[in-house]
Scaffold this motif. Structure first.
Motif, PDB file in Angstrom:
ATOM      1  N   LEU A  30       0.765  -1.111  -0.009  1.00 30.71           N
ATOM      2  CA  LEU A  30       0.013   0.085  -0.012  1.00 30.71           C
ATOM      3  C   LEU A  30       0.868   1.203   0.066  1.00 30.71           C
ATOM      4  O   LEU A  30       1.640   1.463   0.989  1.00 30.71           O
ATOM      5  CB  LEU A  30      -0.892   0.001   1.364  1.00 30.71           C
ATOM      6  CG  LEU A  30      -1.948   1.327   1.484  1.00 30.71           C
ATOM      7  CD1 LEU A  30      -2.997   1.194   0.264  1.00 30.71           C
ATOM      8  CD2 LEU A  30      -2.647   1.155   2.418  1.00 30.71           C
ATOM      9  N   VAL A  31       0.948   2.058  -0.973  1.00 33.59           N
ATOM     10  CA  VAL A  31       1.682   3.102  -1.280  1.00 33.59           C
ATOM     11  C   VAL A  31       0.917   4.306  -0.551  1.00 33.59           C
ATOM     12  O   VAL A  31      -0.338   4.523  -1.091  1.00 33.59           O
ATOM     13  CB  VAL A  31       2.136   3.373  -2.757  1.00 33.59           C
ATOM     14  CG1 VAL A  31       2.764   4.732  -2.822  1.00 33.59           C
ATOM     15  CG2 VAL A  31       2.957   2.380  -3.365  1.00 33.59           C
ATOM     16  N   VAL A  32       1.278   5.015   0.378  1.00 33.21           N
ATOM     17  CA  VAL A  32       0.615   5.934   1.108  1.00 33.21           C
ATOM     18  C   VAL A  32       1.233   7.293   0.974  1.00 33.21           C
ATOM     19  O   VAL A  32       2.242   7.630   1.250  1.00 33.21           O
ATOM     20  CB  VAL A  32       0.539   5.499   2.384  1.00 33.21           C
ATOM     21  CG1 VAL A  32      -0.323   6.434   3.301  1.00 33.21           C
ATOM     22  CG2 VAL A  32      -0.030   4.237   2.801  1.00 33.21           C
ATOM     23  N   MET A  33       0.670   8.202  -0.021  1.00 30.02           N
ATOM     24  CA  MET A  33       1.081   9.527  -0.002  1.00 30.02           C
ATOM     25  C   MET A  33       0.486  10.595   0.920  1.00 30.02           C
ATOM     26  O   MET A  33      -0.760  10.984   0.950  1.00 30.02           O
ATOM     27  CB  MET A  33       0.767  10.121  -1.524  1.00 30.02           C
ATOM     28  CG  MET A  33       1.448  11.339  -1.935  1.00 30.02           C
ATOM     29  SD  MET A  33       1.129  11.871  -3.569  1.00 30.02           S
ATOM     30  CE  MET A  33      -0.652  12.318  -3.357  1.00 30.02           C
ATOM     31  N   SER A  34       1.288  11.050   1.805  1.00 30.90           N
ATOM     32  CA  SER A  34       0.945  11.858   2.908  1.00 30.90           C
ATOM     33  C   SER A  34       2.014  12.705   3.560  1.00 30.90           C
ATOM     34  O   SER A  34       3.358  12.004   3.768  1.00 30.90           O
ATOM     35  CB  SER A  34       0.013  11.283   3.973  1.00 30.90           C
ATOM     36  OG  SER A  34      -0.313  12.016   4.896  1.00 30.90           O
ATOM     37  N   PRO A  35       2.000  13.708   3.772  1.00 36.12           N
ATOM     38  CA  PRO A  35       3.144  14.452   4.696  1.00 36.12           C
ATOM     39  C   PRO A  35       2.870  14.310   6.228  1.00 36.12           C
ATOM     40  O   PRO A  35       3.763  14.969   6.902  1.00 36.12           O
ATOM     41  CB  PRO A  35       2.734  15.871   4.087  1.00 36.12           C
ATOM     42  CG  PRO A  35       1.547  16.248   4.067  1.00 36.12           C
ATOM     43  CD  PRO A  35       0.879  14.853   3.424  1.00 36.12           C
ATOM     44  N   ALA A  36       1.672  13.697   6.586  1.00 40.59           N
ATOM     45  CA  ALA A  36       1.490  13.738   7.896  1.00 40.59           C
ATOM     46  C   ALA A  36       1.934  12.183   8.676  1.00 40.59           C
ATOM     47  O   ALA A  36       1.245  11.319   8.156  1.00 40.59           O
ATOM     48  CB  ALA A  36       0.120  13.744   8.258  1.00 40.59           C
ATOM     49  N   ASP A  37       2.562  12.181   9.522  1.00 43.20           N
ATOM     50  CA  ASP A  37       2.861  11.072  10.405  1.00 43.20           C
ATOM     51  C   ASP A  37       1.497  10.411  10.990  1.00 43.20           C
ATOM     52  O   ASP A  37       1.469   9.208  11.021  1.00 43.20           O
ATOM     53  CB  ASP A  37       4.122  11.147  11.354  1.00 43.20           C
ATOM     54  CG  ASP A  37       5.323  11.420  10.892  1.00 43.20           C
ATOM     55  OD1 ASP A  37       5.557  11.207   9.456  1.00 43.20           O
ATOM     56  OD2 ASP A  37       6.045  11.962  11.441  1.00 43.20           O
ATOM     57  N   GLU A  38       0.922  10.982  11.441  1.00 43.04           N
ATOM     58  CA  GLU A  38      -0.782  10.755  12.157  1.00 43.04           C
ATOM     59  C   GLU A  38      -1.325   9.939  11.199  1.00 43.04           C
ATOM     60  O   GLU A  38      -1.889   8.878  11.409  1.00 43.04           O
ATOM     61  CB  GLU A  38      -1.244  11.978  12.724  1.00 43.04           C
ATOM     62  CG  GLU A  38      -0.565  12.578  13.926  1.00 43.04           C
ATOM     63  CD  GLU A  38       0.423  13.626  13.391  1.00 43.04           C
ATOM     64  OE1 GLU A  38       0.432  13.842  12.337  1.00 43.04           O
ATOM     65  OE2 GLU A  38       1.396  14.133  14.251  1.00 43.04           O
ATOM     66  N   LEU A  50      -2.302  -6.318   6.767  1.00 39.43           N
ATOM     67  CA  LEU A  50      -2.522  -7.022   5.261  1.00 39.43           C
ATOM     68  C   LEU A  50      -1.598  -6.637   4.209  1.00 39.43           C
ATOM     69  O   LEU A  50      -1.614  -7.630   3.036  1.00 39.43           O
ATOM     70  CB  LEU A  50      -4.020  -6.505   4.614  1.00 39.43           C
ATOM     71  CG  LEU A  50      -5.335  -6.882   5.645  1.00 39.43           C
ATOM     72  CD1 LEU A  50      -6.410  -6.156   5.121  1.00 39.43           C
ATOM     73  CD2 LEU A  50      -5.432  -8.357   5.618  1.00 39.43           C
ATOM     74  N   ALA A  51      -0.707  -5.564   4.453  1.00 32.92           N
ATOM     75  CA  ALA A  51       0.052  -5.524   3.388  1.00 32.92           C
ATOM     76  C   ALA A  51       1.390  -4.625   3.831  1.00 32.92           C
ATOM     77  O   ALA A  51       1.174  -4.105   5.074  1.00 32.92           O
ATOM     78  CB  ALA A  51      -0.378  -4.810   2.200  1.00 32.92           C
ATOM     79  N   THR A  52       2.449  -4.362   2.940  1.00 29.87           N
ATOM     80  CA  THR A  52       3.550  -3.153   3.750  1.00 29.87           C
ATOM     81  C   THR A  52       3.053  -2.024   3.394  1.00 29.87           C
ATOM     82  O   THR A  52       2.645  -1.912   2.177  1.00 29.87           O
ATOM     83  CB  THR A  52       4.688  -3.988   3.004  1.00 29.87           C
ATOM     84  OG1 THR A  52       4.977  -5.255   3.140  1.00 29.87           O
ATOM     85  CG2 THR A  52       5.732  -2.911   3.269  1.00 29.87           C
ATOM     86  N   VAL A  53       3.178  -1.030   4.055  1.00 30.00           N
ATOM     87  CA  VAL A  53       3.130   0.317   3.920  1.00 30.00           C
ATOM     88  C   VAL A  53       4.314   0.928   3.315  1.00 30.00           C
ATOM     89  O   VAL A  53       5.320   0.889   4.108  1.00 30.00           O
ATOM     90  CB  VAL A  53       2.590   1.005   5.330  1.00 30.00           C
ATOM     91  CG1 VAL A  53       2.374   2.259   5.153  1.00 30.00           C
ATOM     92  CG2 VAL A  53       1.238   0.405   5.687  1.00 30.00           C
ATOM     93  N   ALA A  74      -1.835  -0.899  -4.094  1.00 36.89           N
ATOM     94  CA  ALA A  74      -3.006   0.172  -3.988  1.00 36.89           C
ATOM     95  C   ALA A  74      -2.433   1.252  -3.666  1.00 36.89           C
ATOM     96  O   ALA A  74      -1.109   1.336  -3.118  1.00 36.89           O
ATOM     97  CB  ALA A  74      -4.028  -0.445  -3.010  1.00 36.89           C
ATOM     98  N   LEU A  75      -3.029   2.499  -4.013  1.00 37.72           N
ATOM     99  CA  LEU A  75      -2.505   3.888  -3.635  1.00 37.72           C
ATOM    100  C   LEU A  75      -3.595   4.546  -2.586  1.00 37.72           C
ATOM    101  O   LEU A  75      -4.541   4.524  -3.193  1.00 37.72           O
ATOM    102  CB  LEU A  75      -2.329   4.567  -5.125  1.00 37.72           C
ATOM    103  CG  LEU A  75      -2.017   6.044  -4.855  1.00 37.72           C
ATOM    104  CD1 LEU A  75      -0.496   6.047  -4.267  1.00 37.72           C
ATOM    105  CD2 LEU A  75      -1.754   6.730  -6.047  1.00 37.72           C
TER     106      LEU A  75
END
Length: 519
Positions: A30-38, A50-53, A74-75
């Motif tokens: 799971l590719v996660v596009m975000s500038p926020a650690d929270e 379920l998947a690697t972040v 998934a994105l």
């Protein structure tokens, strides 16, 4: 498409092929596009191993990660604005058409995206995250990614891996991690999920060894690419009428001559040409008629768009797409409609911003009026009123606020004039009191021509009853004898003759003034 829309996973197996298990495969990312650690932490909790972040900070890095990974992907996008969401969707369409996209955005952005249309592989989710709906959407996205991935058969010996032979490597960190960038600082967020992915991979490998069929090739259909968000298509009337081809074409020609291109609903050229094409798809006249109707719809669309009738333009565009799906101008007109809608939304946002700014300036003007700071400097009612008049000259709020300011300025001017007059009266009363004191010292209590201490005191009291020294000088002045009253001028009233004749009696009210000398 609404915030509750879920990804529609298509049945990718042929009817006679073994069923593919709809569960995230080992190595899913799971590719996660975000500038926020929270946001990353909440995604990780909802993902439940379920998947690697793989966290990324911008769109270019996300596309690089999608190209680099080979397993199900998934994105997830932290889209705080409409522009960010549209940019992510367009980039995913071009670079990764087979990847499900989950857009996390505020309610306003979700409403705008929903108004643009729907796509079965795009899921809109609320921000802040809702744990249950987020976990369900993530699972469905990873299931879709696993189902749509094509599985190539391997030799029988190779399809029985032992747990010891399985090696799951974590995603390579971006170059910024070596320089102390943000990805290294987030490593603690994804480490637990990497470990969970290793465990899940081992379990899945054992299940794979036991359940994998001995023969046959399992294939999956490629998903349709993510389309650029388009206008939600209105319902299009696809009714056709039955009849002979010649009769339908004759009715279509008559309707064209009468300029009944698409109306009325039951008797128009579009209906008859479409019905004729249904009877004989090879009919050249029917196809030519539909092309001419397409030209009419083109003109109608452009007219509606220029007039700002976006809903009508959208309906015309939907009809055109239904009649001529391969129309050469269709894609450009869709982009025109989206651009017009965005321009309207931008204009509406600018108008709302202008109204909010006008309300803010009007509030500042009223506050400065109440505090008495009408003029002087940039933090005054007049300064804010000038900004308000320049920003929103036609706004009724501007008119009422300026009227309040003018009334306050007039009241302030009246108060200043009254204060100036009071100061002048006080100064004159002080002079008269001083003069009365001098006259008393000289024994001039009552002098000729009203030039005595009594006159000066009376004039000072009339100007300022509270003048300094007035009571003291008045107490020191001796009592002034009241002179005998004497008649200055004698008036003999004439009795009206009419009243005499009528024997009417009455009374006369006489007003007179006695000066200090008794006259």
């Amino acid at each position: 498409m609404t915030a509750s829309t879920k990804l529609a996973v298509r049945d990718a197996d042929p009817p006679d092929s073994p069923t593919v298990a709809a569960s995230p495969a080992p190595g899913a990312t799971l590719v996660v596009m975000s500038p926020a650690d929270e946001f990353l932490l909440e995604i990780g909790l909802a993902l439940q191993g379920l998947a690697t972040v793989r966290p990324v900070e911008d769109l270019a890095e996300a596309l690089h990660a999608l190209r680099e990974e080979t397993g199900p992907q998934a994105l997830a996008v932290d889209a705080q604005s409409l522009d960010a969401a549209l940019a992510a969707l367009e980039a995913a369409t071009l670079e990764a058409p087979g990847v499900p996209v989950l857009l996390f955005s505020p309610a306003t952005v979700r409403e705008e995206l929903a108004a643009l249309g729907s796509d079965p592989r795009i899921t809109l989710l609320p921000m802040p995250l809702e744990p249950e709906s987020t976990a369900h959407a993530l699972r469905r996205a990873l299931e879709a990614a696993a189902v749509t991935r094509t599985v190539t058969p391997a030799p029988v010996a190779a399809r029985r891996p032992s747990p010891a032979a399985i090696a799951i490597e974590p995603p390579s960190p971006p170059e910024s991690a070596a320089n102390g960038g943000r990805p290294r600082r987030r490593a603690w967020l994804i480490a637990p999920w990497i470990a969970a992915g290793v465990a899940l991979a081992a379990i899945a490998a054992g299940a794979y060894w036991r359940l994998e069929p001995r023969s046959g090739v399992r294939t999956a259909q490629r998903p349709t690419p993510i389309a650029r968000p388009t206008a939600a298509s209105p319902a299009v009337d696809r009714t056709i009428v039955q009849g002979r081809l010649d009769d339908l074409l004759a009715k279509a020609r008559a309707a064209m001559r009468a300029h009944h291109y698409t109306d009325p609903p039951a008797d128009n050229a579009l209906l008859y040409y479409r019905s004729a094409a249904a009877v004989d798809p090879a009919s050249a006249e029917a196809r030519d008629g539909l092309r001419r109707i397409g030209a009419v719809l083109d003109q109608r669309f452009q007219s509606d768009l220029a007039a700002g009738h976006l809903n009508r333009a959208n309906a015309t565009l939907a009809t055109l797409a239904a009649v001529l799906p391969d129309h050469p101008a269709l894609a450009a007109e869709r982009l025109q409609w989206v651009a017009a809608q965005r321009a309207r939304q931008s204009a509406l946002a600018a108008q709302q911003q202008a109204q909010a700014n006008a309300r803010r300036l009007a509030g500042l003007v009223e506050a400065r009026i109440h505090s008495g700071r009408l003029t002087g400097g940039t933090d005054s009612a007049s300064a804010y009123a000038a900004q308000l008049a320049a920003a929103a000259p036609q706004d009724p709020l501007t008119t009422s606020t300026l009227a309040d300011l003018h009334a306050a300025e007039a009241a302030a001017a009246a108060r200043q004039a009254a204060a100036a007059q009071a100061r002048a009266n006080a100064a004159e009363a002080a002079r008269l009191v001083s003069r009365a004191r001098t006259q008393l010292a000289a024994g001039q209590l009552v002098g000729p021509g009203n030039d005595g201490a009594a006159h000066s005191l009376a004039a000072a009291r009339a100007l300022d009853p509270h003048a300094a020294g007035l009571d003291a000088v008045g107490a020191a002045a001796p009592a002034t004898p009241v002179p005998a009253l004497r008649l200055v001028r004698n008036y003999q009233p004439r009795y009206p003759y009419e009243e005499i004749d009528g024997h009417v009696a009455g009374s006369v009210v006489v007003a007179f003034v006695v000066d200090p000398h008794g006259r």
